[in-house]
Design an enzyme around this catalytic site. Sequence first.
Site, PDB file in Angstrom:
ATOM      1  N   GLY A 176      20.629   8.920  53.201  1.00  0.00           N
ATOM      2  CA  GLY A 176      22.081   8.878  53.393  1.00  0.00           C
ATOM      3  C   GLY A 176      22.547   7.313  53.186  1.00  0.00           C
TER       4      GLY A 176
ATOM      5  N   SER B 247      20.964  -3.387  36.351  1.00  0.00           N
ATOM      6  CA  SER B 247      20.055  -4.456  35.983  1.00  0.00           C
ATOM      7  C   SER B 247      20.876  -5.598  35.157  1.00  0.00           C
ATOM      8  CB  SER B 247      19.244  -3.876  34.892  1.00  0.00           C
ATOM      9  OG  SER B 247      19.750  -3.481  33.881  1.00  0.00           O
TER      10      SER B 247
ATOM     11  N   GLY C 146      23.449  -7.116  36.738  1.00  0.00           N
ATOM     12  CA  GLY C 146      23.910  -8.197  37.928  1.00  0.00           C
ATOM     13  C   GLY C 146      25.390  -7.488  38.278  1.00  0.00           C
TER      14      GLY C 146
ATOM     15  N   ASP D   8      11.764   1.141  41.043  1.00  0.00           N
ATOM     16  CA  ASP D   8      12.486   2.198  41.536  1.00  0.00           C
ATOM     17  C   ASP D   8      13.870   1.593  42.127  1.00  0.00           C
ATOM     18  OD1 ASP D   8      13.463   4.275  42.942  1.00  0.00           O
ATOM     19  OD2 ASP D   8      11.872   4.621  44.177  1.00  0.00           O
TER      20      ASP D   8
ATOM     21  N   ASP E 111      22.705   0.308  47.773  1.00  0.00           N
ATOM     22  CA  ASP E 111      22.713   0.330  49.269  1.00  0.00           C
ATOM     23  C   ASP E 111      22.194  -1.114  49.850  1.00  0.00           C
ATOM     24  OD1 ASP E 111      23.762   2.854  49.559  1.00  0.00           O
ATOM     25  OD2 ASP E 111      22.004   3.709  49.629  1.00  0.00           O
TER      26      ASP E 111
HETATM   27  P1  ATP Z   1      21.827   3.166  43.872  1.00  0.00           P
HETATM   28  O1  ATP Z   1      23.029   4.524  43.493  1.00  0.00           O
HETATM   29  O2  ATP Z   1      20.597   3.560  43.180  1.00  0.00           O
HETATM   30  O3  ATP Z   1      21.736   2.884  44.959  1.00  0.00           O
HETATM   31  P2  ATP Z   1      23.935   1.867  42.411  1.00  0.00           P
HETATM   32  O4  ATP Z   1      24.259   2.290  41.148  1.00  0.00           O
HETATM   33  O5  ATP Z   1      24.838   1.941  43.506  1.00  0.00           O
HETATM   34  O6  ATP Z   1      22.553   2.162  43.105  1.00  0.00           O
HETATM   35  P3  ATP Z   1      23.359  -0.673  41.188  1.00  0.00           P
HETATM   36  O7  ATP Z   1      24.551  -1.091  40.246  1.00  0.00           O
HETATM   37  O8  ATP Z   1      22.590   0.160  40.205  1.00  0.00           O
HETATM   38  O9  ATP Z   1      23.806   0.088  42.228  1.00  0.00           O
HETATM   39  O10 ATP Z   1      22.507  -1.755  41.625  1.00  0.00           O
HETATM   40  C1  ATP Z   1      22.969  -2.818  42.569  1.00  0.00           C
HETATM   41  C2  ATP Z   1      22.613  -3.967  42.592  1.00  0.00           C
HETATM   42  O11 ATP Z   1      21.088  -4.093  42.721  1.00  0.00           O
HETATM   43  C3  ATP Z   1      22.718  -4.556  41.094  1.00  0.00           C
HETATM   44  O12 ATP Z   1      24.197  -5.320  40.988  1.00  0.00           O
HETATM   45  C4  ATP Z   1      21.721  -5.652  41.003  1.00  0.00           C
HETATM   46  O13 ATP Z   1      22.003  -6.768  42.197  1.00  0.00           O
HETATM   47  C5  ATP Z   1      20.721  -5.079  41.815  1.00  0.00           C
HETATM   48  N1  ATP Z   1      19.716  -4.687  40.939  1.00  0.00           N
HETATM   49  C6  ATP Z   1      19.787  -3.111  40.396  1.00  0.00           C
HETATM   50  N2  ATP Z   1      18.718  -2.821  39.384  1.00  0.00           N
HETATM   51  C7  ATP Z   1      18.281  -4.079  39.442  1.00  0.00           C
HETATM   52  C8  ATP Z   1      17.184  -4.533  38.335  1.00  0.00           C
HETATM   53  N3  ATP Z   1      16.625  -3.592  37.459  1.00  0.00           N
HETATM   54  N4  ATP Z   1      16.840  -5.665  38.462  1.00  0.00           N
HETATM   55  C9  ATP Z   1      17.275  -6.620  39.417  1.00  0.00           C
HETATM   56  N5  ATP Z   1      18.311  -6.288  40.370  1.00  0.00           N
HETATM   57  C10 ATP Z   1      18.632  -4.939  40.216  1.00  0.00           C
END
Ligand code: ATP
Length: 320
Positions: free
Chosen positions: A38, A230, A232, A261, A267
């Site tokens: 969640g 990835s 940022g 992972d 979150d």
């Molecule tokens: P999820 O739905 O899996 O919670 P999301 O799509 O909402 O993820 P992302 O934009 O994928 O969120 O990732 C959030 C933040 O996590 C990124 O802005 C970055 O700061 C960090 N992050 C994600 N993947 C990586 C990575 N491979 N290496 C370093 N930082 C990462």
Amino acid sequence: MNSVIVVGSFNVDHVWRCAELPAVGATIAGQYATGPGGKGFNQAVAAARAGVGTAFVCALGDDAGGALARQLAAADGIGLRAEASDQPTGTAGIYVDARGRNCIVIGAGANGTLGAAHVAADPELLAGARVLLAQLESPVETIEAALALAREAGVATLLNPAPANAPSSIGLLRLADLLTPNETEFAALLNRHVGERVEAEAVAALDGASLHALCRKLLPHGSVVVTLGSVGVFVSHPDEQLRGDAQTHYRVGAESVSASDTTGAGDAFNGALAASLARAPEQPFAAHVRYANRFAALSTERAGAAAAMPRHDEVQERFG
Ligand code: ATP
């Protein structure tokens, strides 16, 4: 004292890892695991582990899932404000294939009954709070009421507009001082509320000026932080509210980590951003983004969502 108030969902996640995702009518074998999930709960765990007093407002059923939520919240020192629901505690059925692709079915259950009245019922809740953080896995009227209450109380509002297909309105978004979509959510909100057609896959490659202009259309009087996995993050402020930053818009590159992972990275980012803002509101916004970026990067080195959240001292040890 609870500096961060998270309003949102708790789910019991049921995860099956299979070679292939099941086809219609197929029965296949998979490896099963269960654990908490969640977006609301994951973000509350992130905020608490980032080291600030955190309360979590949610709805739980009178069942094993509800008991699990209570036990895990206590273990992380989270102040749980759970509404008793006559529905079962929320669940998610998740199939993941060998390539990491997934299919997810959410049974909102109790999450779908979280009422605005429950949020408003505790006048002490917002006293002393600095940030209210919400997502879109709870009824939209409840989220709207929570954001409006926080605004009235002078508490900063942070809305993570996830998941992308959840109901939302431009009125709801504009109750947010800060909006934190990922690329998919950003594209969906632009298409739905501003009439701008942007492909999610194209967002990260847009130049800064174009991204900034889109953010300003979406949230004219608030800051937008688009998380780009990835790559940022991209930050956009209104001209009149730079939050201590030198520029209206800028990118922060992802930290270099051994990501294994990325479940719950968003979150992690949101919980840590809320915690950092609550801990040191006088610092420039870029410092909070840098902290959240580091916290989220560390979370990708471990399996799971809530379980993968690092602690404040681990973030400091790793990045100084
Ligand atoms: P999820 O739905 O899996 O919670 P999301 O799509 O909402 O993820 P992302 O934009 O994928 O969120 O990732 C959030 C933040 O996590 C990124 O802005 C970055 O700061 C960090 N992050 C994600 N993947 C990586 C990575 N491979 N290496 C370093 N930082 C990462």
